[in-house]
Design a protein around this motif. Structure first.
Motif, PDB file in Angstrom:
ATOM      1  N   GLN A 226     -56.864  19.424 -59.683  1.00 47.34           N
ATOM      2  CA  GLN A 226     -57.877  18.461 -60.088  1.00 47.34           C
ATOM      3  C   GLN A 226     -59.097  19.133 -60.683  1.00 47.34           C
ATOM      4  O   GLN A 226     -59.675  18.643 -61.658  1.00 47.34           O
ATOM      5  CB  GLN A 226     -58.287  17.585 -58.902  1.00 47.34           C
ATOM      6  CG  GLN A 226     -57.340  16.416 -58.650  1.00 47.34           C
ATOM      7  CD  GLN A 226     -57.897  15.446 -57.626  1.00 47.34           C
ATOM      8  OE1 GLN A 226     -58.101  15.810 -56.479  1.00 47.34           O
ATOM      9  NE2 GLN A 226     -58.129  14.214 -58.040  1.00 47.34           N
ATOM     10  N   SER A 229     -58.354  20.104 -64.126  1.00 48.67           N
ATOM     11  CA  SER A 229     -58.278  18.910 -64.956  1.00 48.67           C
ATOM     12  C   SER A 229     -59.671  18.456 -65.391  1.00 48.67           C
ATOM     13  O   SER A 229     -59.896  18.137 -66.562  1.00 48.67           O
ATOM     14  CB  SER A 229     -57.584  17.782 -64.181  1.00 48.67           C
ATOM     15  OG  SER A 229     -57.680  16.552 -64.867  1.00 48.67           O
ATOM     16  N   ALA A 232     -60.928  20.812 -67.986  1.00 45.90           N
ATOM     17  CA  ALA A 232     -60.276  20.612 -69.286  1.00 45.90           C
ATOM     18  C   ALA A 232     -60.877  19.421 -70.020  1.00 45.90           C
ATOM     19  O   ALA A 232     -61.176  19.495 -71.216  1.00 45.90           O
ATOM     20  CB  ALA A 232     -58.773  20.409 -69.089  1.00 45.90           C
ATOM     21  N   ILE A 233     -61.044  18.311 -69.305  1.00 48.64           N
ATOM     22  CA  ILE A 233     -61.595  17.108 -69.931  1.00 48.64           C
ATOM     23  C   ILE A 233     -63.012  17.365 -70.438  1.00 48.64           C
ATOM     24  O   ILE A 233     -63.369  16.980 -71.554  1.00 48.64           O
ATOM     25  CB  ILE A 233     -61.579  15.929 -68.936  1.00 48.64           C
ATOM     26  CG1 ILE A 233     -60.142  15.537 -68.604  1.00 48.64           C
ATOM     27  CG2 ILE A 233     -62.332  14.725 -69.502  1.00 48.64           C
ATOM     28  CD1 ILE A 233     -60.003  14.522 -67.487  1.00 48.64           C
ATOM     29  N   LYS A 252     -55.291  24.268 -70.863  1.00 49.14           N
ATOM     30  CA  LYS A 252     -53.846  24.021 -70.970  1.00 49.14           C
ATOM     31  C   LYS A 252     -53.110  25.272 -71.419  1.00 49.14           C
ATOM     32  O   LYS A 252     -52.066  25.638 -70.845  1.00 49.14           O
ATOM     33  CB  LYS A 252     -53.593  22.903 -71.982  1.00 49.14           C
ATOM     34  CG  LYS A 252     -52.121  22.537 -72.160  1.00 49.14           C
ATOM     35  CD  LYS A 252     -51.817  22.023 -73.550  1.00 49.14           C
ATOM     36  CE  LYS A 252     -51.885  23.138 -74.580  1.00 49.14           C
ATOM     37  NZ  LYS A 252     -51.558  22.679 -75.932  1.00 49.14           N
ATOM     38  N   ILE A 257     -53.046  23.912 -65.782  1.00 48.92           N
ATOM     39  CA  ILE A 257     -52.810  22.519 -65.418  1.00 48.92           C
ATOM     40  C   ILE A 257     -51.317  22.339 -65.177  1.00 48.92           C
ATOM     41  O   ILE A 257     -50.511  22.527 -66.091  1.00 48.92           O
ATOM     42  CB  ILE A 257     -53.274  21.549 -66.523  1.00 48.92           C
ATOM     43  CG1 ILE A 257     -54.770  21.730 -66.785  1.00 48.92           C
ATOM     44  CG2 ILE A 257     -52.967  20.106 -66.149  1.00 48.92           C
ATOM     45  CD1 ILE A 257     -55.286  20.866 -67.912  1.00 48.92           C
ATOM     46  N   PHE A 264     -50.837  14.608 -65.267  1.00 51.07           N
ATOM     47  CA  PHE A 264     -52.151  15.038 -65.762  1.00 51.07           C
ATOM     48  C   PHE A 264     -52.224  15.040 -67.290  1.00 51.07           C
ATOM     49  O   PHE A 264     -52.929  15.859 -67.881  1.00 51.07           O
ATOM     50  CB  PHE A 264     -52.500  16.415 -65.188  1.00 51.07           C
ATOM     51  CG  PHE A 264     -53.000  16.357 -63.773  1.00 51.07           C
ATOM     52  CD1 PHE A 264     -54.355  16.331 -63.487  1.00 51.07           C
ATOM     53  CD2 PHE A 264     -52.108  16.284 -62.719  1.00 51.07           C
ATOM     54  CE1 PHE A 264     -54.812  16.253 -62.185  1.00 51.07           C
ATOM     55  CE2 PHE A 264     -52.550  16.205 -61.400  1.00 51.07           C
ATOM     56  CZ  PHE A 264     -53.908  16.196 -61.134  1.00 51.07           C
ATOM     57  N   SER A 267     -55.661  14.848 -68.907  1.00 48.45           N
ATOM     58  CA  SER A 267     -56.408  16.104 -69.032  1.00 48.45           C
ATOM     59  C   SER A 267     -56.217  16.692 -70.426  1.00 48.45           C
ATOM     60  O   SER A 267     -57.169  17.216 -71.029  1.00 48.45           O
ATOM     61  CB  SER A 267     -55.929  17.114 -67.984  1.00 48.45           C
ATOM     62  OG  SER A 267     -55.983  16.563 -66.696  1.00 48.45           O
ATOM     63  N   GLU A 271     -59.051  17.288 -73.296  1.00 49.51           N
ATOM     64  CA  GLU A 271     -59.316  18.616 -73.847  1.00 49.51           C
ATOM     65  C   GLU A 271     -59.044  18.686 -75.345  1.00 49.51           C
ATOM     66  O   GLU A 271     -59.819  19.286 -76.098  1.00 49.51           O
ATOM     67  CB  GLU A 271     -58.465  19.665 -73.132  1.00 49.51           C
ATOM     68  CG  GLU A 271     -58.733  21.086 -73.630  1.00 49.51           C
ATOM     69  CD  GLU A 271     -57.989  22.134 -72.841  1.00 49.51           C
ATOM     70  OE1 GLU A 271     -58.631  23.057 -72.323  1.00 49.51           O
ATOM     71  OE2 GLU A 271     -56.742  22.023 -72.738  1.00 49.51           O
ATOM     72  N   SER A 278     -60.121  10.213 -75.739  1.00 49.78           N
ATOM     73  CA  SER A 278     -60.024   9.662 -74.392  1.00 49.78           C
ATOM     74  C   SER A 278     -60.452   8.198 -74.374  1.00 49.78           C
ATOM     75  O   SER A 278     -59.800   7.348 -73.750  1.00 49.78           O
ATOM     76  CB  SER A 278     -60.901  10.463 -73.422  1.00 49.78           C
ATOM     77  OG  SER A 278     -60.500  11.818 -73.385  1.00 49.78           O
ATOM     78  N   THR A 326     -57.331  12.324 -62.484  1.00 51.29           N
ATOM     79  CA  THR A 326     -57.593  13.437 -63.410  1.00 51.29           C
ATOM     80  C   THR A 326     -59.084  13.732 -63.555  1.00 51.29           C
ATOM     81  O   THR A 326     -59.459  14.839 -63.931  1.00 51.29           O
ATOM     82  CB  THR A 326     -57.003  13.143 -64.797  1.00 51.29           C
ATOM     83  OG1 THR A 326     -57.568  11.929 -65.317  1.00 51.29           O
ATOM     84  CG2 THR A 326     -55.490  13.013 -64.736  1.00 51.29           C
ATOM     85  N   THR A 327     -59.921  12.757 -63.249  1.00 52.86           N
ATOM     86  CA  THR A 327     -61.369  12.970 -63.340  1.00 52.86           C
ATOM     87  C   THR A 327     -62.006  13.217 -61.975  1.00 52.86           C
ATOM     88  O   THR A 327     -63.231  13.329 -61.865  1.00 52.86           O
ATOM     89  CB  THR A 327     -62.056  11.756 -64.004  1.00 52.86           C
ATOM     90  OG1 THR A 327     -61.685  10.556 -63.318  1.00 52.86           O
ATOM     91  CG2 THR A 327     -61.647  11.639 -65.457  1.00 52.86           C
TER      92      THR A 327
END
Length: 367
Positions: A226, A229, A232-233, A252, A257, A264, A267, A271, A278, A326-327
């Motif tokens: 997590q 993730s 990455a986001i 990634k 991940i 995920f 994510s 990214e 998103s 994921t967040t």
């Protein structure tokens, strides 16, 4: 079997949202794990064929087979426990005639169909004690079979989906208020019990996931998924790093991940497509759920309305839980993101459900 429908009643907007979201998913899956992209494309083709067939097939005829659907679903879930194949400690897959699929995903659309027919037939008695007891037994059996796999996350989503259908069926508001009054203190007691060191409600790995989410520094080995993730986001910023990039700063690309093409996948969206990508995925998911609700408002009967509400709940709740995981807003659950994550059974089942919703839209009530 197949009726003559008016093309003006066909909800092409909903079809566009679904296809657009699936195409985005295919591109992101290709970036996350190229080896499975072609299979996801094949899943979309099969799903589209199923969608077109079910969108033109009178859903009222399907509902006449409701008990066959229900017991067929129980049969598949039971076979998973008896002869299902395992992965990551869970036996959720079944292979029949060389085809491997996940019955718990198919179960969602089958239960929507069954309870839409059931509540349509007994809509006048839905708030009686006898009907509520029978309903509780009917939903408890498939939920118990799914939980036994074990698959707690799918059990939770299916329960939320069922409760939405029950509410839309017109259950008495006093019962709803009473249930809330009981559930809130019960939830507090449950949380207290879960925090006890000798609790036996959850399995060990499930408890570890909750503790790792709550105390990531104390459980770094379990929380890394997590935390990476979220990193990455955030690193995608506004426009992202681009699909299939070779940046050495990519979370990634560094293989930080796990399950980037399934649980995920958001994510990777964050990214590589950034905030814009998103937001586009989230907006499309919301539009799909809203379109199902809009169609429900014009359904010719209660069963049609319940089918649409069930599909809206499925897409809405599962999307919310996946993105929340994921967040970092919720503990890791192992749920896929509808229409985006890799998973052929999930994708085809979703397309089947959307096809039935489209058929409900073709048979609007006449004012």
């Amino acid at each position: 079997m197949f009726k003559m429908y008016s093309i003006k009643n066909y909800r092409f907007r909903l079809l566009f949202y679904v296809v657009a979201l699936t195409v985005i998913g295919i591109f992101v899956i290709g970036s996350a794990r190229q080896s499975v992209q072609s299979r996801q494309i094949a899943g979309m083709i099969v799903g589209m064929a199923a969608l077109l067939v079910f969108s033109l097939f009178d859903y009222s005829l399907l509902l006449k087979l409701s008990w066959l659907i229900y017991f067929g679903n129980l049969g598949l879930l039971t076979l998973v426990l008896l002869m299902g194949s395992s992965s990551h400690g869970a036996g959720r897959w079944l292979r029949i005639a060389g085809i491997q699929f996940q019955p718990s995903e198919l179960s969602k659309v089958l239960l929507i169909l069954f309870f839409s027919a059931f509540f349509m037939k007994y809509q006048e008695q839905i708030s009686t004690l006898r009907a509520l007891i029978i309903t509780a037994i009917l939903i408890a059996i498939p939920l118990a079979l799914i939980l036994k796999q074990p698959d707690l996350s799918t059990t939770i989503v299916t329960t939320l989906m069922f409760l939405t259908i029950l509410f839309a069926a017109g259950i008495n508001y006093r019962i709803v208020a009473g249930a809330i009054a009981v559930c809130i203190p019960a939830a507090i007691v449950l949380l207290y019990l879960l925090m006890q060191p000798d609790q036996t409600i959850l399995q060990g790995y499930q408890m570890i996931r909750i503790l790792a989410w709550r105390y990531p520094k104390q459980y770094p080995q379990q929380a890394y998924q997590q935390q990476n993730s979220i990193m990455a986001i955030g690193s995608g910023q506004l426009w992202g790093k681009g699909l299939n990039n070779d940046s050495i700063s990519s979370v990634k690309n560094g293989n930080f991940i796990s399950e980037p093409h399934t649980d995920f996948i958001f994510s990777i969206v964050g990214e590589e497509l950034g905030f814009v990508g998103s937001a586009a995925v989230i907006v499309l998911l919301i539009l799909i759920a809203l379109e199902c609700i809009f169609i429900a408002r014009k359904a010719k009967d209660l069963s049609g309305r319940l089918i649409c509400c069930g599909m809206a709940a499925w897409v809405g709740f599962q999307s919310f839980i996946n993105i929340s995981v994921t967040t970092g807003l919720l503990p890791n659950t192992g749920l896929t993101l509808p229409f985006v994550s890799y998973g052929l059974t999930s994708l085809v089942a979703l397309y089947m459900g959307i096809g039935i919703v489209l058929n409900v839209g073709l048979q609007q009530k006449k004012y």
